[in-house]
Design a protein around this motif. Structure first.
Motif, short mmCIF file in Angstrom:
data_model
loop_
_atom_site.label_atom_id
_atom_site.label_comp_id
_atom_site.label_asym_id
_atom_site.label_seq_id
_atom_site.Cartn_x
_atom_site.Cartn_y
_atom_site.Cartn_z
N CYS A 24 0.83 -1.21 0.00
CA CYS A 24 0.00 0.00 0.00
C CYS A 24 0.86 1.26 0.00
O CYS A 24 0.56 2.22 -0.70
N LYS A 26 3.90 1.50 -1.22
CA LYS A 26 4.54 1.57 -2.54
C LYS A 26 3.60 2.19 -3.58
O LYS A 26 4.03 2.96 -4.43
N HIS A 27 2.30 1.88 -3.48
CA HIS A 27 1.33 2.38 -4.45
C HIS A 27 0.54 3.59 -3.94
O HIS A 27 -0.46 3.97 -4.54
N SER A 114 0.94 -9.72 -3.63
CA SER A 114 0.68 -8.39 -4.20
C SER A 114 -0.43 -8.46 -5.26
O SER A 114 -1.27 -7.58 -5.33
N TRP A 118 -3.93 -6.37 -5.01
CA TRP A 118 -4.24 -5.43 -6.08
C TRP A 118 -5.58 -5.77 -6.73
O TRP A 118 -6.39 -4.88 -7.03
#
Length: 130
Positions: A24, A26-27, A114, A118
């Motif tokens: 989370c 990272k994005h 991941s 996602w």
């Protein structure tokens, strides 16, 4: 995004939380997580089911198992996003009855975590556009 993680294996639960927080971050996804070591504790601790985006649930837990939790959650909202994680391969396939958003044996899920996170986020965005 509000997540609930429920697994009676505290070590795995901690790893799961760390990996999801990292993904989370990272994005740039704001995330709030609640972690529980028992399904009974989780069901008693949820204050507002409508605010939960994704449930990560271990299947094989004492007292109340992940299938019982999924049954309750699906009665509340048939479209709720459930990710089953289990260290027992045979239980993973039994979980199909509950139409999980993602399912995996624990040792496989740790490699593909991941992608499952996602996919659940994208599914939630389709249901609740910004």
């Amino acid at each position: 995004m509000n997540l609930i993680l429920c697994d009676d294996d505290k070590v795995f639960l901690n790893k799961l939380e760390i990996r999801i927080r990292g993904l989370c971050q990272k994005h740039k996804i704001a995330v709030k997580m609640e972690c529980y070591v028992s399904a009974k504790e989780m069901l008693e601790g949820i204050k507002n089911l409508d605010e939960i985006s994704v449930f990560f649930i271990d299947i094989d837990m004492p007292e109340v198992n992940g299938f019982e939790v999924a049954s309750y959650l699906k009665k509340w909202n048939r479209e709720c996003c459930i990710v089953f994680v289990s260290n027992k391969d045979d239980l993973v396939f039994q979980s199909l009855v509950y139409h999980p958003s993602f399912l995996s044996a624990r040792h496989i899920w740790m490699r593909n975590w991941s992608r499952s996170c996602w996919n659940c986020r994208k599914r939630q965005e389709r249901k609740f556009p910004k």
